[in-house]
Structures are given as structure tokens and as C-alpha cells.
Design a protein around this motif. Structure first.
Motif, PDB file in Angstrom:
ATOM      1  N   ASN A 179      -4.910   0.112  14.851  1.00 36.96           N
ATOM      2  CA  ASN A 179      -5.485   0.331  13.521  1.00 36.96           C
ATOM      3  C   ASN A 179      -4.583  -0.336  12.486  1.00 36.96           C
ATOM      4  O   ASN A 179      -3.465   0.130  12.247  1.00 36.96           O
ATOM      5  CB  ASN A 179      -5.597   1.834  13.260  1.00 36.96           C
ATOM      6  CG  ASN A 179      -6.125   2.160  11.882  1.00 36.96           C
ATOM      7  OD1 ASN A 179      -6.348   1.277  11.058  1.00 36.96           O
ATOM      8  ND2 ASN A 179      -6.317   3.435  11.611  1.00 36.96           N
ATOM      9  N   PRO A 180      -5.030  -1.423  11.845  1.00 36.47           N
ATOM     10  CA  PRO A 180      -4.156  -2.131  10.893  1.00 36.47           C
ATOM     11  C   PRO A 180      -3.730  -1.270   9.708  1.00 36.47           C
ATOM     12  O   PRO A 180      -2.716  -1.554   9.068  1.00 36.47           O
ATOM     13  CB  PRO A 180      -5.013  -3.321  10.432  1.00 36.47           C
ATOM     14  CG  PRO A 180      -6.418  -2.958  10.764  1.00 36.47           C
ATOM     15  CD  PRO A 180      -6.357  -2.054  11.957  1.00 36.47           C
ATOM     16  N   ASN A 181      -4.479  -0.197   9.428  1.00 35.97           N
ATOM     17  CA  ASN A 181      -4.114   0.684   8.318  1.00 35.97           C
ATOM     18  C   ASN A 181      -2.872   1.515   8.607  1.00 35.97           C
ATOM     19  O   ASN A 181      -2.324   2.154   7.703  1.00 35.97           O
ATOM     20  CB  ASN A 181      -5.290   1.601   7.972  1.00 35.97           C
ATOM     21  CG  ASN A 181      -6.488   0.806   7.493  1.00 35.97           C
ATOM     22  OD1 ASN A 181      -6.362  -0.069   6.651  1.00 35.97           O
ATOM     23  ND2 ASN A 181      -7.652   1.089   8.045  1.00 35.97           N
ATOM     24  N   CYS A 182      -2.419   1.496   9.843  1.00 38.79           N
ATOM     25  CA  CYS A 182      -1.179   2.191  10.199  1.00 38.79           C
ATOM     26  C   CYS A 182       0.050   1.453   9.671  1.00 38.79           C
ATOM     27  O   CYS A 182       1.122   2.046   9.551  1.00 38.79           O
ATOM     28  CB  CYS A 182      -1.063   2.330  11.714  1.00 38.79           C
ATOM     29  SG  CYS A 182      -2.206   3.523  12.421  1.00 38.79           S
ATOM     30  N   ILE A 183      -0.099   0.171   9.398  1.00 41.63           N
ATOM     31  CA  ILE A 183       1.023  -0.615   8.884  1.00 41.63           C
ATOM     32  C   ILE A 183       1.062  -0.455   7.366  1.00 41.63           C
ATOM     33  O   ILE A 183       0.173  -0.913   6.654  1.00 41.63           O
ATOM     34  CB  ILE A 183       0.894  -2.096   9.287  1.00 41.63           C
ATOM     35  CG1 ILE A 183       0.880  -2.218  10.810  1.00 41.63           C
ATOM     36  CG2 ILE A 183       2.049  -2.908   8.691  1.00 41.63           C
ATOM     37  CD1 ILE A 183       0.598  -3.607  11.317  1.00 41.63           C
ATOM     38  N   LYS A 184       2.092   0.226   6.886  1.00 41.71           N
ATOM     39  CA  LYS A 184       2.200   0.529   5.457  1.00 41.71           C
ATOM     40  C   LYS A 184       2.799  -0.626   4.667  1.00 41.71           C
ATOM     41  O   LYS A 184       2.644  -0.702   3.456  1.00 41.71           O
ATOM     42  CB  LYS A 184       3.036   1.800   5.252  1.00 41.71           C
ATOM     43  CG  LYS A 184       2.474   3.007   6.005  1.00 41.71           C
ATOM     44  CD  LYS A 184       0.994   3.209   5.731  1.00 41.71           C
ATOM     45  CE  LYS A 184       0.401   4.334   6.546  1.00 41.71           C
ATOM     46  NZ  LYS A 184      -1.059   4.418   6.426  1.00 41.71           N
TER      47      LYS A 184
END
Length: 200
Positions: free
Chosen positions: A183-188
Motif C-alpha cells: 500500500n503506497p499510502n504506508c510510506i509517509k
């Protein structure tokens, strides 16, 4: 999602990950604000996704310098929330993956296809191409999607790799924890690792 997943499936802290890459990828992600591409190889160790060495800057540099696909070695840092994680350091998720292997094997046999194999051993006997592991993990992701279960945001595994650091030990030179972010949204956020301030 069962009770265990609700209570313990989400790792509660942010982790720092390091991604060995070519300088061109470093520039695109850090300076041109492009997203890091997911790896989709059939031999990916933890399935398809964006790969990071957890808290291991030196190992990321080693990989970048040794990789034949890298012309100018570079390392990207990332702040990562693992979210709902297929954590292969947790016995609960190891059992899930063990069961998934049986399901994959059954599906493969019905289809009349050969079961994928881990192969390409290095000098210490470690399989470098994890086709079987990748197939099992991807089969799990597909099964969960078809059943409308919550998808895993990331996969986390530990690997014993390289030569022993001294005689009669199982501690290896390249031991590491690897993270595969789905999930790319995990990378802050991404960052350029900086040097140590010697004067402090």
C-alpha cells in the motif's frame, strides 16, 4: 479480520526503511516527487511491492553497490507505517502462510502445473530467487481479495544471509529484516540519508 488481527495485526510504530537503487531512481523519487515503482518479479522474496531494508542503511548500500542493474549506487530513506502487516516474525502469520502453501499446492495440482521452486543458490546455499515464496504470498493476497478480506498493507520477514561472521555461529554477515510495502499510502515520506555529525 479476526480478533487477533484486530488486536495485534497492526504494528504500532513507524519504521525507517532504506531502498538501494540507481541514482536516477533516487532523483525521480526525491526531487521529482515520483512514487517508487513496485517490484513485480516472480522471484520477489516477499511478493510484489516496494522493498526496503528495515533500519539497515549499510545493507541497502551493499545491495546497490553489488547489483548488476545499478550504474550509480544510491540509497533512499523512507518513513513507513507498516499498517496491517503480514508479519513473518509473528507465529500467527507464519501459520497462515503455512496453510496457504497447501492451498496453492492443491490449485497447482488441479491445473496440472509444476509447483514453483526457490532456486539460484549463492555460495552459502541461500536461494536468491524465491519463486515459491513469492507464489505462496501472492496466492494469499489473491485469496483474501476474492474473499473480501482486508488486504495486507505490507509484508515483513527476517532473512539469514551470507557467510557466518565467525566459526560455529548462525549469525550471518548479511542478516536483515526486509519490508515489502504493498500500500503506497504506508510510506509517509522519502528522505536522503545524511552523514553522522562527528563533532557531537
Amino acid at each position: 479480520m479476526n480478533l487477533y488481527d484486530t488486536m495485534y495485526g497492526r504494528l504500532p510504530n513507524l519504521v525507517i526503511g532504506f531502498h538501494g537503487c540507481d541514482e536516477s531512481t533516487f532523483e525521480k523519487v526525491l526531487n521529482q516527487k515520483q512514487m517508487l515503482h513496485s517490484s513485480t518479479n516472480s522471484y520477489d522474496w516477499l511478493g510484489n511491492g516496494m522493498y526496503f531494508w528495515e533500519q539497515n542503511l549499510e545493507r541497502a548500500w551493499q545491495w546497490a553497490k553489488e547489483s548488476k542493474s545499478v550504474e550509480k549506487p544510491a540509497v533512499l530513506g523512507a518513513v513507513i507505517d507498516l499498517g496491517y502487516c503480514l508479519n513473518l516474525l509473528d507465529s500467527h502469520y507464519l501459520q497462515i502462510l503455512k496453510n496457504e502453501y497447501i492451498l496453492l499446492k492443491q490449485d497447482i495440482q488441479i491445473a496440472g502445473l509444476p509447483l514453483p521452486k526457490n532456486k539460484g543458490e549463492d555460495k552459502t546455499g541461500n536461494a536468491m530467487l524465491r519463486n515459491l515464496d513469492c507464489a505462496v504470498i501472492e496466492h494469499l493476497h489473491t485469496s483474501r481479495k476474492e474473499a473480501n478480506y482486508l488486504p495486507f498493507d505490507s509484508v515483513r520477514g527476517v532473512f539469514w544471509e551470507g557467510d557466518s561472521i565467525y566459526p560455529n555461529t548462525e549469525i550471518k554477515e548479511k542478516n536483515h529484516i526486509q519490508i515489502c510495502v504493498r500500500n503506497p499510502n504506508c510510506i509517509k515520506g522519502f528522505f536522503a540519508p545524511r552523514g553522522f555529525v562527528e563533532s557531537w
